[in-house]
Design a protein around this motif. Structure first.
Motif, PDB file in Angstrom:
ATOM      1  N   LYS A 138      37.891  36.222  37.247  1.00  0.00           N
ATOM      2  CA  LYS A 138      38.823  36.499  38.325  1.00  0.00           C
ATOM      3  C   LYS A 138      39.206  37.984  38.320  1.00  0.00           C
ATOM      4  O   LYS A 138      39.518  38.548  37.269  1.00  0.00           O
ATOM      5  N   ASN A 139      39.119  38.612  39.496  1.00  0.00           N
ATOM      6  CA  ASN A 139      39.471  40.023  39.735  1.00  0.00           C
ATOM      7  C   ASN A 139      38.438  41.002  39.164  1.00  0.00           C
ATOM      8  O   ASN A 139      38.614  42.219  39.291  1.00  0.00           O
ATOM      9  N   GLU A 140      37.358  40.520  38.569  1.00  0.00           N
ATOM     10  CA  GLU A 140      36.346  41.426  38.035  1.00  0.00           C
ATOM     11  C   GLU A 140      35.583  42.101  39.175  1.00  0.00           C
ATOM     12  O   GLU A 140      35.268  41.477  40.186  1.00  0.00           O
ATOM     13  N   VAL A 141      35.279  43.392  39.006  1.00  0.00           N
ATOM     14  CA  VAL A 141      34.519  44.168  39.985  1.00  0.00           C
ATOM     15  C   VAL A 141      33.100  44.358  39.446  1.00  0.00           C
ATOM     16  O   VAL A 141      32.909  44.786  38.298  1.00  0.00           O
ATOM     17  N   VAL A 142      32.109  44.020  40.269  1.00  0.00           N
ATOM     18  CA  VAL A 142      30.707  44.119  39.872  1.00  0.00           C
ATOM     19  C   VAL A 142      29.975  44.998  40.882  1.00  0.00           C
ATOM     20  O   VAL A 142      30.113  44.810  42.097  1.00  0.00           O
ATOM     21  N   ALA A 143      29.202  45.946  40.383  1.00  0.00           N
ATOM     22  CA  ALA A 143      28.427  46.849  41.241  1.00  0.00           C
ATOM     23  C   ALA A 143      27.029  46.300  41.429  1.00  0.00           C
ATOM     24  O   ALA A 143      26.394  45.829  40.478  1.00  0.00           O
ATOM     25  N   LEU A 162      21.867  52.712  47.576  1.00  0.00           N
ATOM     26  CA  LEU A 162      23.133  52.119  48.020  1.00  0.00           C
ATOM     27  C   LEU A 162      23.720  51.312  46.872  1.00  0.00           C
ATOM     28  O   LEU A 162      23.013  50.531  46.229  1.00  0.00           O
ATOM     29  N   THR A 163      25.005  51.491  46.605  1.00  0.00           N
ATOM     30  CA  THR A 163      25.728  50.685  45.623  1.00  0.00           C
ATOM     31  C   THR A 163      26.903  50.013  46.323  1.00  0.00           C
ATOM     32  O   THR A 163      27.711  50.686  46.966  1.00  0.00           O
ATOM     33  N   VAL A 164      26.973  48.680  46.228  1.00  0.00           N
ATOM     34  CA  VAL A 164      28.045  47.898  46.845  1.00  0.00           C
ATOM     35  C   VAL A 164      28.919  47.325  45.737  1.00  0.00           C
ATOM     36  O   VAL A 164      28.410  46.849  44.716  1.00  0.00           O
TER      37      VAL A 164
END
Length: 906
Positions: free
Chosen positions: A846-851, A799-801
């Motif tokens: 801010k606004n960074e997406v991390v998996a 699973l990757t969130v």
């Protein structure tokens, strides 16, 4: 006036050509000479030294008498060169560097036949293609083979175009030199013969002289083979197995991958075939404009490859070096047909981008293993020790990197073929272990001589492996004084530790501790990892060894018995202060869980261990790592004798650091060390106390060595680039102490390392299941990717969130994931700090997406049904959950969100 203008124009064009060629040759030289003496000599390169260092007469006798040896011309050149330049790694490889530069010059010359700009494209490709660079950096004859293939074919063309005695003589001399350099260069003769058949009119003038010349040179080569017993034996042995398997598509693919990319990887397959396709197009285009040159390139590239495929030997790229120029010229011929300004400029950019991508691979991880092995033996081997070479061929390396004189050397197996024989080699191993208190084993090329890794397996079952470095391992025989320290520890559904034993519970630096682990389980293999460590009461790890379960060398898919005795150990090396420790154990692997047994800072305690003060074996500090070979001395009382960076590269925001080994020269006032990083920015990493609490610097004895760990986290906004790591020794109140031999403020440079910029993403991937949940106005759950929706008991699913920071989080937050049963009890749960604590939320922008990746493990007794996965965010210090709201602002019950439903099938 017109003639003067033309002359001036020609002069300017000539000047540009000379300047451009000089720059290209400078680049070709730099690429070939850079770090050319850094790596150890390979087995083949040592063979060059082994043959060429002899007197000329003895060298010729050896070449003629040895089986599977090359002709003598290259060895004669190197023999003369070594008398002038010596026998260092640099000296042995430097002739290939010069030959490689000359190959670029001759590629320019021959490339003129391809049309306008064919000379430049041929020279550029020859200068930067990785295979050409490799040939120009190796201490073997392959650089000369590459040049001779160009010279022979060019001389044949010149003789064809203007038949005459001088050109014929040049062709004959070059052909003889080629035949006496490498046997596969003889494959150029069938290329010429096929051209005489395919182009009878164009080649009529030299047909009979060529046939007579071929017969004459063939007779010379045959006579040389006849009077050379070793070569004659090789030819007859190969002939008995002739022909080999012709259709070798996979081997051809490896050859083409080396030609174009210098290394095969599955993801490069389509690029390899693209390169081959472009070469074929280039040959065809060239044949339409100049049939002779086009047909020659096709025959040059194809016929030797097909003929070599019939030879019942492995089809190795280096043996096919003579056909490489045909592929270079094919690409160059295609590039010469690019018209206008834009396409050639794009092609130039593409070539340099390709070079920047592939060329650095030649300089990465330059192998110094064998010299490191011998340095280790010179430092650590004792009289009475034995050295076992597992694999007969690397024994030749001892002619260049000699072992200590006191070390008895054995080869097991002694020869290949036939290779390992249990009937003779196991008794020999038993005799060696019985006769020597310590046995060093150097592994190399064992897949050919010992394909089942029988030596490593026998040693794993009958001795203790206590040390490894650069492919050499130290084994100790078993002893009678063994103490059981733990028993019957359940390590999950896969593994049980039935018994743990040690041969000592006290020791001093230089001693070795044998550790025996009787393990029992199902499907035991090398992918279970054993870690033995020595920890103090605070959990600081002073020494540890991590090994794969089973022999040091074993088949990748090899399985171990369900009951396996892992016999390993620890060598107490300098840096370990006297005091009280715990000898402890960690075991990692799929379905392995230490559970409650890991009661000592996450380790399974085996036994208390007392380290006493004492004088270690002289010279053991030579085993300590030292980045640049420097030994700064502070205040005349404290020296840095070892430095080991945790990593060569580290990313912004990540933990990094290094280990220092201090040696006391006398009573010292140093009690702390300050660390700074100097590079694109200047950053103070902090002040670190010297020595452990239980053994401060005031207690250090002269000559004693103590290790210190220095760990720090890099700032998120630290500029990327190369940094120098500086240290300053200080008193307890921060007064800097002088650095011996240096003026100023006493800063000593230890090593350099690279800070890499973090790759940040601000949009999740498109191929995910989208969600939109907010947590505390700080974090936003954007979606997830699930490997499969339906699983069976005992299986696991990935699973990757994907999370996004709505604002820069002020602190670290943790995430919980609970897969729940209908009665609300957990079937599986996974709480974590993002990316296992490596990149926690306070570092996000801010606004960074991390998996965030998880592995959901379904218990084997899980009943069939649908199970919801609840996700939420909480403060790990207080346990308080962040408010969870939908995109419409609705507060969710218990501040948790049903991310997905997983179905467990019967």
């Amino acid at each position: 006036m017109t003639m003067r203008l033309v002359t001036d124009k020609q002069r300017r064009a000539t000047s540009r050509t000379v300047l451009g060629m000089a720059l290209l040759l400078l680049l070709a030289f730099a690429l070939r000479v850079w770090k050319v003496g850094t790596a150890d000599l390979t087995f083949d390169e040592v063979a060059t030294f082994f043959v060429a260092h002899r007197p000329v007469g003895e060298m010729l006798r050896y070449v003629m008498g040895a089986a599977r040896e090359h002709p003598p011309f290259y060895y004669l050149i190197i023999s003369l060169w070594m008398r002038l330049a010596g026998t260092s790694e640099f000296a042995l490889r430097y002739p290939s560097v010069l030959i490689g530069v000359l190959t670029v010059v001759w590629s320019f010359h021959v490339g003129r036949r391809l049309g306008p700009r064919g000379d430049w494209w041929s020279a550029v490709l020859s200068a930067v293609l990785p295979f050409s660079l490799w040939a120009g950096r190796t201490g073997r004859m392959y650089g000369l083979v590459l040049l001779l293939s160009l010279l022979v074919m060019e001389s044949w063309l010149c003789w064809l175009e203007r038949p005459g005695g001088r050109r014929w003589l040049g062709f004959v001399v070059l052909s003889l030199i080629a035949a006496m350099t490498h046997y596969y260069l003889v494959l150029l003769w069938p290329v010429q013969g096929v051209l005489l058949i395919l182009l009878p009119r164009a080649t009529r003038s030299i047909r009979k002289p060529w046939l007579a010349t071929a017969l004459g040179i063939g007779a010379v080569v045959l006579a040389f083979i006849t009077v050379s017993p070793g070569i004659r034996t090789m030819v007859l042995e190969v002939a008995r197995r002739f022909p080999g398997q012709f259709w070798r598509v996979q081997s051809w693919g490896f050859v083409f991958a080396d030609f174009y990319f210098w290394g095969y990887r599955p993801e490069l397959v389509w690029l390899v075939w693209t390169g081959l396709g472009l070469t074929l197009v280039g040959w065809i285009v060239c044949a339409r404009c100049n049939p002779l040159i086009g047909v020659l390139l096709v025959a040059w590239g194809v016929i030797p490859l097909l003929l070599a495929s019939f030879v019942p030997e492995s089809l190795e790229t280096r043996y096919l070096t003579p056909i490489f120029p045909a592929f270079v010229f094919g690409l160059a011929a295609l590039l010469t047909r690019l018209r206008g300004r834009v396409l050639p400029l794009l092609a130039v950019g593409g070539v340099w981008a390709f070079a920047l991508w592939r060329v650095p691979l030649l300089y990465d991880n330059l192998n110094t293993d064998f010299s490191t092995r011998m340095q280790t033996l010179h430092v650590a081997a004792q009289p009475g020790d034995a050295l076992v070479m597992n694999g007969p061929w690397p024994t030749l390396l001892l002619r260049y990197y000699p072992q200590p004189d006191s070390l008895r050397v054995y080869a097991v197996p002694p020869a290949a073929p036939p290779g390992f024989s249990a009937a003779t080699d196991i008794p020999k191993l038993e005799q060696i272990v019985h006769a020597h208190p310590r046995v060093w084993v150097s592994y190399g090329a064992i897949q050919w001589a010992d394909p089942h890794y029988s030596v490593s397996r026998w040693l794993a079952e009958h001795t203790y492996r206590v040390y490894e470095r650069a492919g050499i391992a130290l084994y100790l025989p078993p002893v009678d004084d063994i103490v059981e320290v733990r028993a019957d520890i359940d390590l999950g559904p896969r593994l049980v530790l039935r018994r743990a034993t040690v041969d000592r519970q006290t020791g001093q630096v230089g001693d070795m501790v044998r550790v025996g682990l009787a393990l029992e389980g199902q499907s035991l293999d090398r992918y279970i990892y054993i870690i033995v460590g020595l920890l103090d009461d605070r959990g600081t790890i002073w020494q540890q060894r991590k090994v794969n379960l089973g022999p040091l060398h074993q088949p990748a898919q090899g399985m171990l018995p369900d009951q396996w005795n892992e016999q390993l150990g620890l060598w107490l090396l300098p840096g370990l202060p006297p005091g009280e420790y715990t000898l402890a154990l960690q075991i990692e692997g799929e379905d392995v869980a230490m559970g409650e047994a890991a009661s000592h800072h996450g380790w399974i305690p085996l036994t208390p261990f007392h380290v006493t003060a004492g004088v270690a074996q002289a010279g053991l500090e030579g085993l300590l790592p030292n980045a640049d070979g420097v030994t700064p001395v502070f205040d005349g009382t404290l020296s840095v004798v070892g430095v080991e960076p945790y990593t060569a590269k580290s990313m912004q925001g990540y933990q990094t650091g290094f280990a220092l080994w201090w040696q006391a020269n006398g009573p010292t006032a140093v009690s702390q060390v300050q660390v700074q990083l100097v590079g694109p920015q200047h950053w103070d990493a902090g002040v670190f106390v010297l020595g452990p609490d239980f053994y401060p610097p005031t207690a250090w004895q002269p000559g004693e060595i103590i290790r210190q760990n220095v760990a720090f986290r890099l700032p998120d906004d630290l500029a990327a680039g190369r940094y120098r790591v500086l240290v300053q020794a200080q008193t307890g109140d921060g007064v800097a102490l002088p650095l011996e031999g240096a003026a100023g403020d006493g800063w000593a440079e230890l090593f350099t390392f690279v800070v890499e910029a973090r790759t940040r993403s601000y949009m999740p991937p498109l191929s995910i299941t989208w969600q939109d949940v907010r947590f505390g106005g700080m974090l936003r759950l954007r979606g997830y990717r699930l490997e499969q929706q339906t699983v069976q008991p005992g299986e696991h699913v990935d699973l990757t969130v994907y999370w996004q920071a709505l604002e820069k989080p002020p602190q670290m937050y943790a995430v919980f994931n609970h897969l729940r049963k209908p009665d609300n009890t957990p079937l599986w749960h996974g709480d974590s700090w993002p990316q296992a604590g490596l990149y926690t939320t306070e570092h996000w922008r801010k606004n960074e997406v991390v998996a965030e990746d998880y592995i959901i493990v379904i218990p084997e007794d899980a009943p069939a049904g649908d199970y919801p996965l609840y996700t939420g965010v909480y403060n790990p210090f207080t346990g308080e959950r962040l408010p969870a709201t939908t995109s419409r602002g609705e507060r969710l019950l218990n501040d948790e969100f049903v991310l997905l439903t997983l179905t467990v099938s019967p």
